[in-house]
Design a protein around this motif. Structure first.
Motif, mmCIF file in Angstrom:
data_model
loop_
_atom_site.group_PDB
_atom_site.id
_atom_site.type_symbol
_atom_site.label_atom_id
_atom_site.label_comp_id
_atom_site.label_asym_id
_atom_site.label_seq_id
_atom_site.Cartn_x
_atom_site.Cartn_y
_atom_site.Cartn_z
ATOM 1 N N CYS B 18 3.505 -6.232 6.688
ATOM 2 C CA CYS B 18 2.895 -6.738 7.914
ATOM 3 C C CYS B 18 1.385 -6.886 7.734
ATOM 4 O O CYS B 18 0.802 -7.907 8.100
ATOM 5 C CB CYS B 18 3.184 -5.784 9.064
ATOM 6 N N CYS B 69 7.817 -8.657 8.278
ATOM 7 C CA CYS B 69 8.118 -7.219 8.434
ATOM 8 C C CYS B 69 9.399 -6.838 7.704
ATOM 9 O O CYS B 69 10.431 -7.470 7.806
ATOM 10 C CB CYS B 69 8.234 -6.882 9.924
ATOM 11 N N CYS B 498 9.612 1.314 13.074
ATOM 12 C CA CYS B 498 8.697 0.999 11.978
ATOM 13 C C CYS B 498 8.995 1.917 10.795
ATOM 14 O O CYS B 498 9.243 3.108 10.964
ATOM 15 C CB CYS B 498 7.255 1.172 12.436
ATOM 16 N N CYS B 501 5.557 1.511 6.087
ATOM 17 C CA CYS B 501 5.475 0.925 4.742
ATOM 18 C C CYS B 501 4.169 1.241 4.031
ATOM 19 O O CYS B 501 4.035 0.990 2.833
ATOM 20 C CB CYS B 501 5.671 -0.580 4.800
#
Ligand SMILES: Cc1cc2nc3c(=O)[nH]c(=O)nc-3n(C[C@H](O)[C@H](O)[C@H](O)COP(=O)(O)OP(=O)(O)OC[C@H]3O[C@@H](n4cnc5c(N)ncnc54)[C@H](O)[C@@H]3O)c2cc1C
Ligand SMILES: Cc1ncc(C[n+]2csc(CCOP(=O)(O)OP(=O)(O)O)c2C)c(N)n1
Ligand code: SF4
Ligand code: SF4
Ligand code: SF4
Ligand SMILES: [Mg+2]
Lengths: 351, 616
Positions: B18, B69, B498, B501
């Motif tokens: 992202c 994403c 989420c 990452c």
């Protein structure tokens, strides 16, 4: 956050097998063994083998004894039958289950402590009876669960984590299995799945007593210098007798090898074991040769791995006992008490 | 393959999909964690640093981060519909729930003034997001910034084009206000008609942020009749904003398939349009409008008709009554280039009372004299250095839609950052191409044997939907905002989707004992130990095939057996199970910080002699 359950998400390319399951469907609960334990790798290999063989989980029974190794059935095949027997008693429980229902795939999961010490008598008799099963010993040379005492498979002269030397001679379960009449005998290493998975597949499809000794380092108590069951030691001393491909009865044979480089063994279910890089002198159908080879390697300080012996036509316990074709547990009162006329017939035959 | 050099910050930056995709490189996972922790002010300020307009963007951003994403990829073939994290709408949560203290805290995090900067004057033409970003980055350093804006207020198209049902005006007032409040001079109602005159006014640098203000027209038969009922979309939307237009005919045709067309049709539905049709030359999938804009329009009863090329307007007694359209199809020539061709079916007539033409926007620089030494290309666009945004007239910089044609707000902001850094270098006598170095860091998140300082549990939830105000309200009042924003509970759950990452899997080959535990436990089959090979060879024979070539393979130096560890970054969940399972700590989960630096940050300029003021 401690010990998460493994997330259900999987790789997008994950495939279903012929019976509609993904490899993940053959998993069990998240392992509570020490991180890095060889036993977890064996569980992963069993999962892989069952998926590749299109085994239906409800057609499998996992029977084990006591030990870290014997705990592992919780960590694979959660949709299969399971029985956690008392220490060293896996073989008799498995034998009983097999007599009651000959149609399941029996996985006997044990450790070197469970099978070579307290359960050695049980091991001996299940093998010599030819029970149709895959008997796996997850061999780490110690009692892992009770914190690392030497087991009966620990090599003479090897050292414990604290530095004590083992003075007793080891039990070699592969040698025993050969001598006791197992019809499929192999050894492998938890750190080498390319070797282990085809061996497990071959052993699962083999009819009769299959015995596989899997060296499986105990990271907590037996992975130090001086151990002969550590990752490093096994890698350094591993002598692979041959590489084996397992070819299922349905698979097309695609790769051609020049004659002489491979030897093939056809099992009773039609599957083919293709043996590569097998020394010219070795015959996997010759029990005496297998025992000699094993001892020769041992004398050289090598750990021989791979398929040592297989008799694809061996009879199993049910053939010895001439039992009926159908599982005992499906016999109803009518079959078991066929009436006085039949009894009279039998009596007449005996007179 | 060569071992991966993880010391190059771009390697891990790319793993944060992202942030990598965001033009302003907003630290998305960090702000999502802050929201999950209820730290809305911190989340807001983190956004404000990078994207300057969190409240506006949390409602309107084109969100290039979302198609990028990872969550969308890892949900593939795992459930009903793979969906990314609602990154954009979580940004709005930070804005909605921020406290009053943020403005004071903004000032605390600004860079210190550069001595002597107050001697320099910078003019910004246009008061849109690009100019406002330049101002925000330069004013704290001490430069004197003047924004010239043709309209009365600042905000640019965010104010005059984006309709109020998507973006309430108070949000614009607040966020434009923060910047003006830093001491920026905004000269409203002042259209610049001559760059020469402005250059003569002795500005040391000029930033052109005038947008792409001209709506493309459609010159087909009948266009010049009854022009009260045929409008150019962006002019019409501006008229709606200024209140010059407050109703529309019952049957409206909107021509075009972009986001402007979507705002036109949805505005028309609110101003009396009952039968509103969007007429698109090409197919539905290839329309320029974002998928969610199309869905929203259709949800409000707008019909989208594809493969129809406008041919002519029909008038009766001088009054518009309809339009003819030619049915089209796509054909690919030998080079794979797509062409639109008539199908040969008869033309179709659509009756209507009013038409809105939304077929594109153009740049126009009639006020820039062509003899100033500024070079333009064959399409009439200024020649710019893409890195610095500098034109061939060294004092003049461009950004936003004025630079490379119409894009969106977040690109305008990023251009603004880059232009501001360039202007700062230019005024300080530095090499204009110098970029302030990003701030990077990599820190272990280990707290205990199975404990991490981030929430590594993976939520199985599918994407949550933002609640809407009821249609009876939204379709009768053009000022009624449609989306209501997540409530805090839903925001928390969405935040849990989420995957963090930015918490990287870092491998240390020296301590690996090759026990395979990480390979076995990884739910996504990311890890393989194998003999090294060319990239294509490796990709094909990993534990799971690595087919997404846009995602890197992380390759280690040889481990003890001579093999290499190969990790496919593509669908890693950052769950940390590999690191929990590793008996030797060969895997560790480390939070990677990557923060872009802006003008005057990351380097101490104050010690250097300032550039002499430009001679008049
Ligand atoms: C209908 C519509 C909807 C949109 N919706 C979105 C959306 O939802 N999300 C998104 O990200 N983007 C959206 N955009 C695009 C977005 O608005 C622009 O990309 C962005 O505003 C560009 O910013 P900018 O700073 O370059 O210029 P603008 O925002 O275009 O601002 C330029 C300003 O300069 C002024 N100006 C022009 N010439 C002069 C002059 N000579 N002198 C003085 N002032 C001048 C204009 O009055 C204007 O206020 C939309 C665009 C349109 C048309
Ligand atoms: C009857 C009985 N005696 C002793 C024990 C204690 N005990 C538990 S596990 C174990 C040894 C297990 O060793 P092994 O089978 O090698 O398993 P590992 O943990 O090494 O995998 C012993 C002696 C017991 N549980 N029951
Ligand atoms: S899962 Fe989170 S960190 Fe990863 S790309 Fe999506 S929003 Fe970004
Ligand atoms: S964090 Fe480790 S275990 Fe989790 S998905 Fe990524 S590589 Fe696999
Ligand atoms: S778990 Fe750790 S030691 Fe074992 S193979 Fe993976 S990285 Fe190496
Ligand atoms: Mg043991």
């Amino acid at each position: 956050m401690t010990y998460l359950p493994k997330p259900k998400l999987h790789h997008p390319s994950l495939q279903k097998n012929a019976v509609g399951f993904t490899r993940r469907d053959y998993e069990g609960a998240i392992s509570t063994l020490c991180a890095g334990c060889g036993h977890d790798s064996i569980s992963a290999a069993i999962i892989q083998a069952c998926w590749e063989l299109d085994v239906e989980p409800h057609r499998v029974a996992k029977i084990s004894g006591i030990g870290c190794s014997s705990k592992t059935p919780t960590y694979f095949l959660s949709a299969s039958h399971g029985f956690n027997a008392v220490h060293g008693r896996m073989p008799s429980v498995l034998t009983g289950a097999n007599l009651a229902n000959r149609e399941l795939l029996y996985l006997g999961i044990s450790g070197d402590g469970d099978s070579a010490s307290i359960g050695i008598g049980q091991f001996v008799h299940a093998i010599r009876r030819g029970v149709d099963m895959l008997y796996i010993v997850e061999n780490n040379g110690v009692y892992g669960l009770t914190k690392g005492q030497f087991s009966a498979t620990a090599d003479q002269g090897s050292k414990s984590k604290k530095g004590a030397t083992n003075t007793d001679a080891p039990v070699d379960m592969v040698g025993m299995a050969l001598q006791l009449g197992a019809s499929f005998v192999a050894r492998s290493f938890s750190g080498d799945k390319t070797q282990l998975v085809p061996i497990l597949k071959a052993a699962m499809t083999h009819k009769g007593a299959s015995f596989v000794d899997v060296l499986s380092p105990c990271v907590a108590f037996n992975n130090h210098p001086g151990s002969t069951k550590s990752y490093d030691y096994v890698r350094e001393h591993n002598h692979a007798l041959c590489r084996m491909d397992f070819i299922s009865p349905r698979a097309e044979i695609t790769v051609d090898y020049p004659p002489g480089e491979v030897r093939e063994v056809r099992q009773h279910d039609g599957s083919v074991l293709r043996l590569r890089k097998l020394p010219e002198s070795h015959d996997t159908g010759d029990r005496v040769a297998a025992m000699n080879y094993l001892h020769a390697c041992q004398a050289r300080g090598e750990i021989v791995t791979g398929l040592l012996y297989v008799d694809p036509e061996a009879p199993d316990l049910h053939e010895h006992l001439q039992t009926v074709e159908v599982p005992f547990n499906t016999l109803g009162e009518r079959e078991l008490c066929p009436g006085s006329a039949v009894l009279a017939e039998i009596n007449a035959a005996l007179s | 393959m060569q071992p991966t050099d993880i010391r190059n910050p771009q390697y891990f930056h790319k793993v944060v999909d992202c942030q990598w995709a965001c033009p302003a490189h907003t630290r998305v996972p960090e702000y999502i964690r802050l929201i999950a922790g209820g730290r809305y002010d911190d989340a807001y300020l983190l956004n404000w640093d990078s994207n300057v307009f969190p409240g506006i963007l949390g409602r309107t951003c084109d969100r290039p981060c979302e198609p990028a994403c990872r969550r969308g990829r890892v949900e593939e073939s795992n459930g009903d519909k793979p969906e990314p994290v609602a990154i954009c709408r979580l940004k709005r949560v930070a804005a909605d729930h921020r406290g009053d203290g943020v403005e004071a805290r903004m000032r605390e995090r600004l860079p210190a003034p550069v001595s002597g900067a107050e001697r320099f004057r910078v003019a910004c033409i246009g008061g849109g997001p690009a100019s406002l970003t330049v101002a925000r980055d330069l004013v704290p350093l001490g430069y004197w910034i003047t924004i010239f804006e043709a309209d009365a207020k600042g905000g640019g198209f965010m104010r005059t084009q984006v309709p109020r049902f998507r973006l309430p005006e108070h949000v614009i007032d607040e966020e434009v206000g923060y910047i003006l409040g830093l001491g920026v001079e905004l000269v409203g109602n002042r259209r610049i008609d001559s760059l020469r005159e402005l250059l003569d006014e002795n500005f040391d640098a000029i930033f052109v942020g005038c947008g792409a203000p001209r709506g493309r027209d459609l010159h087909i038969p009948g266009r010049d009749e009854d022009t009260d009922r045929i409008h150019v979309g962006i002019e019409w939307l501006a008229s709606v904003y200024f209140g010059h237009v407050s109703k529309v005919g019952k049957r409206v045709l909107v021509l075009g398939g972009g986001n402007t067309a979507m705002d036109c049709c949805r505005s028309a539905r609110r101003l009396g349009g009952e039968d509103v049709k969007v007429m698109v030359r090409s197919g539905y999938e290839e329309m320029k409008a974002s998928p969610w804009e199309k869905e929203d329009a259709e949800h409000e009863g707008v019909e989208i008709l594809n493969w129809l090329n406008p041919k002519s307007f029909v008038h009766e007694d001088g009054k518009l009554t309809g339009m003819w359209f030619t049915p089209m199809r796509a054909e690919h020539d030998a080079n794979g280039k797509r062409k639109l061709l008539p199908t040969g079916e008869p033309d179709r007539l659509f009756e209507c009372d009013e038409v809105l033409i939304a077929v594109g926007q153009e740049n126009a620089f009639p006020w820039i004299e062509r003899d100033l030494g500024m070079e333009f290309d064959e399409w009439g666009m200024p020649k710019l250095d893409k890195l610095t945004m500098q034109s061939t007239l060294p004092r003049v910089f461009f950004g936003g839609d004025a630079a490379f044609g119409p894009k969106n707000i977040i690109w305008a902001v990023e251009h603004g950052h880059q232009a501001a850094a360039s202007i700062h270098n230019f005024l300080q006598g530095e090499d204009v191409r110098n970029r302030p170095p990003p701030l990077t860091n990599l820190v272990s998140q280990k707290m205990g044997i199975h404990e991490w300082s981030y929430d590594n549990d993976i939520s199985p939830d599918e994407r949550f939907v933002v609640p809407w105000a009821p249609k009876e309200k939204t379709l009768t009042n053009i000022h009624q905002e449609v989306e209501l924003g997540f409530d805090i509970q839903t925001a928390w759950k969405e935040a849990q989707r989420c995957l963090n990452c930015d918490v990287q899997t870092v491998f240390s080959k020296d301590v690996c004992i090759e026990c395979d535990a990480c390979v076995d436990v990884c739910p996504m089959d990311c890890i393989t130990f194998t003999t090294n090979d060319e990239e294509a060879g490796l990709r094909a024979r990993l534990t799971a095939p690595a087919n997404n070539k846009e995602q890197d393979l992380y390759v280690s130096d040889p481990v003890k057996t001579g093999r290499v560890m190969v990790k496919d970054e593509d669908v890693c969940l950052h769950c940390g199970l590999c690191a929990e399972r590793c008996p030797t700590g060969a895997w560790d989960m480390r939070r990677f910080l990557f923060a872009e630096s802006y003008a005057g940050r990351g380097e101490d300029y104050s010690a250097r002699p300032a550039r002499k003021q430009v001679a008049a």
